[in-house]
Design a protein around this motif. Structure first.
Motif, PDB file in Angstrom:
ATOM      1  N   ALA A  89       2.055   8.960  -6.472  1.00 60.08           N
ATOM      2  CA  ALA A  89       2.329  10.381  -6.204  1.00 60.08           C
ATOM      3  C   ALA A  89       3.480  10.901  -7.051  1.00 60.08           C
ATOM      4  N   LEU A  90       4.438  10.022  -7.396  1.00 61.43           N
ATOM      5  CA  LEU A  90       5.615  10.442  -8.155  1.00 61.43           C
ATOM      6  C   LEU A  90       5.405  10.361  -9.666  1.00 61.43           C
ATOM      7  N   MET A  91       4.275   9.808 -10.113  1.00 59.27           N
ATOM      8  CA  MET A  91       4.023   9.678 -11.549  1.00 59.27           C
ATOM      9  C   MET A  91       3.749  11.040 -12.178  1.00 59.27           C
ATOM     10  N   SER A  92       4.014  11.114 -13.450  1.00 58.53           N
ATOM     11  CA  SER A  92       3.632  12.316 -14.200  1.00 58.53           C
ATOM     12  C   SER A  92       2.108  12.361 -14.315  1.00 58.53           C
ATOM     13  N   ASP A  93       1.572  13.546 -14.592  1.00 62.20           N
ATOM     14  CA  ASP A  93       0.118  13.690 -14.651  1.00 62.20           C
ATOM     15  C   ASP A  93      -0.508  12.770 -15.682  1.00 62.20           C
ATOM     16  N   SER A  94       0.132  12.625 -16.844  1.00 59.94           N
ATOM     17  CA  SER A  94      -0.451  11.796 -17.905  1.00 59.94           C
ATOM     18  C   SER A  94      -0.477  10.319 -17.505  1.00 59.94           C
ATOM     19  N   VAL A  95       0.609   9.858 -16.887  1.00 62.92           N
ATOM     20  CA  VAL A  95       0.664   8.445 -16.452  1.00 62.92           C
ATOM     21  C   VAL A  95      -0.298   8.220 -15.298  1.00 62.92           C
ATOM     22  N   ARG A  96      -0.336   9.204 -14.362  1.00 62.93           N
ATOM     23  CA  ARG A  96      -1.208   9.046 -13.194  1.00 62.93           C
ATOM     24  C   ARG A  96      -2.677   8.992 -13.604  1.00 62.93           C
ATOM     25  N   SER A  97      -3.056   9.780 -14.604  1.00 64.71           N
ATOM     26  CA  SER A  97      -4.454   9.796 -15.026  1.00 64.71           C
ATOM     27  C   SER A  97      -4.882   8.450 -15.603  1.00 64.71           C
ATOM     28  N   PHE A 135       0.834  -1.207   0.000  1.00 71.58           N
ATOM     29  CA  PHE A 135       0.000   0.000   0.000  1.00 71.58           C
ATOM     30  C   PHE A 135       0.868   1.256   0.000  1.00 71.58           C
ATOM     31  N   LEU A 136       1.853   1.287   0.879  1.00 74.25           N
ATOM     32  CA  LEU A 136       2.710   2.471   0.979  1.00 74.25           C
ATOM     33  C   LEU A 136       3.508   2.701  -0.301  1.00 74.25           C
ATOM     34  N   LEU A 137       4.048   1.618  -0.875  1.00 74.09           N
ATOM     35  CA  LEU A 137       4.827   1.747  -2.104  1.00 74.09           C
ATOM     36  C   LEU A 137       3.951   2.206  -3.267  1.00 74.09           C
ATOM     37  N   THR A 138       2.723   1.664  -3.316  1.00 79.69           N
ATOM     38  CA  THR A 138       1.817   2.039  -4.413  1.00 79.69           C
ATOM     39  C   THR A 138       1.423   3.508  -4.331  1.00 79.69           C
ATOM     40  N   VAL A 139       1.044   3.949  -3.141  1.00 77.44           N
ATOM     41  CA  VAL A 139       0.652   5.360  -2.970  1.00 77.44           C
ATOM     42  C   VAL A 139       1.836   6.275  -3.300  1.00 77.44           C
ATOM     43  N   ILE A 148      -5.800   5.584 -10.746  1.00 81.35           N
ATOM     44  CA  ILE A 148      -7.030   5.080 -10.122  1.00 81.35           C
ATOM     45  C   ILE A 148      -6.998   3.565  -9.924  1.00 81.35           C
ATOM     46  N   PRO A 149      -6.678   2.751 -10.975  1.00 85.62           N
ATOM     47  CA  PRO A 149      -6.663   1.290 -10.734  1.00 85.62           C
ATOM     48  C   PRO A 149      -5.626   0.862  -9.710  1.00 85.62           C
ATOM     49  N   LEU A 150      -4.453   1.504  -9.712  1.00 81.03           N
ATOM     50  CA  LEU A 150      -3.427   1.115  -8.735  1.00 81.03           C
ATOM     51  C   LEU A 150      -3.856   1.460  -7.306  1.00 81.03           C
ATOM     52  N   ILE A 151      -4.432   2.644  -7.130  1.00 76.68           N
ATOM     53  CA  ILE A 151      -4.907   3.032  -5.807  1.00 76.68           C
ATOM     54  C   ILE A 151      -6.062   2.123  -5.364  1.00 76.68           C
ATOM     55  N   ALA A 152      -6.940   1.752  -6.309  1.00 75.98           N
ATOM     56  CA  ALA A 152      -8.065   0.857  -5.979  1.00 75.98           C
ATOM     57  C   ALA A 152      -7.549  -0.495  -5.487  1.00 75.98           C
ATOM     58  N   ILE A 153      -6.543  -1.031  -6.202  1.00 83.21           N
ATOM     59  CA  ILE A 153      -5.961  -2.313  -5.788  1.00 83.21           C
ATOM     60  C   ILE A 153      -5.291  -2.173  -4.420  1.00 83.21           C
ATOM     61  N   ALA A 154      -4.598  -1.061  -4.205  1.00 79.00           N
ATOM     62  CA  ALA A 154      -3.928  -0.836  -2.918  1.00 79.00           C
ATOM     63  C   ALA A 154      -4.943  -0.732  -1.781  1.00 79.00           C
ATOM     64  N   LEU A 155      -6.079  -0.049  -2.045  1.00 74.56           N
ATOM     65  CA  LEU A 155      -7.112   0.061  -1.021  1.00 74.56           C
ATOM     66  C   LEU A 155      -7.767  -1.288  -0.741  1.00 74.56           C
ATOM     67  N   PHE A 156      -7.924  -2.090  -1.771  1.00 73.62           N
ATOM     68  CA  PHE A 156      -8.462  -3.445  -1.595  1.00 73.62           C
ATOM     69  C   PHE A 156      -7.517  -4.263  -0.701  1.00 73.62           C
ATOM     70  N   GLY A 157      -6.215  -4.154  -0.981  1.00 71.68           N
ATOM     71  CA  GLY A 157      -5.221  -4.834  -0.141  1.00 71.68           C
ATOM     72  C   GLY A 157      -5.242  -4.319   1.283  1.00 71.68           C
TER      73      GLY A 157
END
Length: 440
Positions: free
Chosen positions: A393-401, A385-389, A405-414
Motif C-alpha cells: 500500500a505504501l509503494m509508489s505506483d511504478s513499484v507497486r505495478s 500478511f499484514l506487513l506485506t499488505v 501482485i506477486p507479493l500479495i499473491a505470496i501473502a495470500l498463499f501464506g
C-alpha cells in the motif's frame, strides 16, 4: 480350599513415558486413587516417585520446585526440602538444625526405568518384594528384534474394568474404528479359544493372523499379530486404574515392516491422525456403556445384563470371571477410603469427554512441541500478511505495478496456510467431535 485374592498394590505399573517428563518440573499423577509426584533430583539419572503430600501441612509437592543449589524437591508452601530418599533435609523455619534430622519423611515408592517407561510399585511398604518382581514387559518390543515401535498415553473417562473389557475385545475393531483400523463391512466371527486362565495370566488363541491375546493382571494386555507374508505386529496396552470411573492407557505399538516410513513420520502426526481418533471412537460408547450397566441394570450382574452368544466375547467372559473370582468383583477403593458412587454420573458434554488436550496433548512432549510450533507459525504468517499488505500500500505506483501482485499473491498463499493450521490442524490437539454416523 480358600480362593487366592489378587493384590492390586503389589504390582508394577507404568506411570509415565520417560520422553514426556521434564526433569525441571515435578509432575502430579494419580494411580489407584493415590496422588503421586514424579521428580528427578538434580544431577541424578533416575526419576523418583513420592506421595504427593508434604508431611508438614499436606500441601502438594507437585506444586513445588527442584532447588537449584541442593537439587532436592522443595515444597512451595513453606520451603521444606526432601532428598532423593524422601528425607526432609531442610526446614527454613527450624530454630534448631537437629529438629530436621531424619524425622520428617515423605513416603517413597519403588521405581524402575525400562523400555522408555517409568514404572512404579504401588505398595511402598513392600520394596523387597518389588525388587524380586519382574516388570510386565513385552519381549517383542525391542529394536534388536527387528521391530520399530511408537508410544501413546491417554487419560480416559471410564473405569479400569471397562478399559480392560474394551481392549480385550478384538471383534469391535472393524466396526467402532471403521476407516481407522478396519472396515465395518469386514466384521466377522472371531473364534477365540482360552488356553490358560489363572490368577496371573489369561491367554486366548485364534486361528488366522491374530495368533494370541494375553492379559497379565493388573495392566498388561498384548496382541500378537502375524500375517502370512511374514509381517508382524505387537499391540500392547497397559490398562491403569486411576479413580472410580477413570482410567489411563499407555500403548506401545511395534511392527517389523514399513520401517522407513515409520521413522520419518513424526510421533505427533501419528497421534493426531490415528491414535487420538481410535480412543475418541470408543470414548462415548464406553463412558455411557458402563453407566447404562450401573443405572439401568442395578439388580443384574454382567452375566444377565450382557448378551454374549458368540465366541468373539470369550476373552471378556473369562476376564469378568477372573475379576469376580479373584477380586470379588471390585477394585480396592475401600482399602484407600475412596468413596465410590452408587452410580457413575453421566456426562453428556462431548467436548469434555473428547478433551484431547487435557487427556493427551498436555502430557505428550511430541504433541506439546508440535502445537507450540504450529501456533508460532500462525503468528508469523499473520504478521507477514499484514506487513506485506501494508508495504504494498505504501509503494509508489511504478513499484507497486511490478512487485504488488506477486507479493500479495505470496501473502495470500501464506494466509491460506495460516487458515489450514488454525482451523484444521490446531483443533486436532484440543477437540474434534467423533460422529460414527458420519464415517462412510
Amino acid at each position: 480350599m480358600t480362593q487366592p485374592e489378587f493384590n492390586f498394590f503389589q504390582h508394577w505399573y507404568p506411570l509415565a513415558l520417560l520422553a514426556d517428563l521434564d526433569p525441571k518440573y515435578p509432575k502430579s499423577i494419580t494411580l489407584l486413587g493415590i496422588r503421586l509426584v514424579i521428580w528427578k533430583p538434580q544431577g541424578q539419572q533416575n526419576y523418583q516417585v513420592f506421595l504427593d503430600e508434604c508431611p508438614h501441612r499436606l500441601a502438594p509437592l507437585s506444586e513445588g520446585r527442584i532447588d537449584e543449589k541442593t537439587g532436592n524437591l522443595m515444597c512451595s508452601y513453606h520451603g521444606w526440602e526432601f532428598n532423593s530418599q524422601g528425607v526432609c533435609s531442610r526446614i527454613p523455619q527450624a530454630e534448631n538444625p537437629e529438629l530436621v534430622k531424619d524425622k520428617f519423611c515423605v513416603q517413597v515408592f519403588p521405581t524402575r526405568e525400562q523400555q522408555e517407561i517409568l514404572w512404579v510399585w504401588a505398595d511402598p511398604l513392600s520394596a523387597e518384594l518389588a525388587a524380586k518382581t519382574s516388570l510386565p514387559l513385552s519381549p517383542k518390543i525391542k529394536t534388536e528384534n527387528g521391530f520399530v515401535w511408537s508410544r501413546y498415553f491417554r487419560d480416559l473417562e471410564y473405569d479400569w474394568l471397562t478399559l480392560v473389557e474394551n481392549i480385550a475385545d478384538p471383534s469391535h475393531v472393524p466396526v467402532a474404528h471403521h476407516g481407522l483400523q478396519g472396515r465395518r463391512e469386514n466384521a466377522r466371527s472371531v473364534p477365540l479359544e482360552v488356553v490358560e486362565s489363572t490368577l496371573n495370566l489369561i491367554e486366548v488363541k485364534t486361528p488366522g493372523y491374530l495368533s494370541s491375546i494375553q492379559f497379565e493382571p493388573p495392566c498388561r494386555l498384548e496382541y500378537e499379530i502375524a500375517f502370512p507374508t511374514g509381517k508382524k505386529m505387537q499391540i500392547l496396552v497397559y490398562c491403569i486404574p486411576v479413580l472410580p470411573g477413570k482410567s489411563r492407557a499407555i500403548g506401545l505399538f511395534a511392527q517389523n515392516f514399513a520401517k522407513s516410513l515409520h521413522r520419518i513420520t513424526p510421533l505427533w502426526w501419528e497421534h493426531i491422525m490415528l491414535r487420538n481418533l481410535v480412543f475418541d471412537s470408543d470414548m462415548i460408547l464406553l463412558h455411557q456403556q458402563e453407566r447404562f450397566l450401573q443405572q439401568n441394570h442395578p439388580e443384574k450382574t454382567w452375566k444377565t445384563a450382557y448378551k454374549m452368544p458368540t465366541t468373539a466375547d470369550r476373552l471378556i467372559i473369562e476376564f469378568r470371571k477372573w475379576f469376580d473370582r479373584y477380586c470379588q468383583g471390585q477394585l480396592p477403593w475401600k482399602q484407600l477410603n475412596i468413596p465410590v458412587p452408587e452410580y457413575f454420573p453421566f456426562n453428556d458434554n462431548r467436548q469434555q469427554l473428547l478433551d484431547t488436550y487435557h487427556q493427551h496433548t498436555q502430557h505428550c512432549s511430541s504433541c506439546r512441541k508440535a502445537l507450540k510450533t504450529i501456533q508460532r507459525l500462525q503468528l508469523g504468517l499473520l504478521i507477514y500478511f499484514l506487513l506485506t499488505v501494508s508495504s504494498v500500500a505504501l509503494m509508489s505506483d511504478s513499484v507497486r505495478s511490478y512487485w504488488g501482485i506477486p507479493l500479495i499473491a505470496i501473502a495470500l498463499f501464506g494466509l491460506g496456510i495460516y487458515g489450514g493450521l488454525k482451523y484444521y490442524l490446531e483443533p486436532k490437539f484440543y477437540f474434534v467431535d467423533y460422529i460414527h454416523a458420519d464415517k462412510k
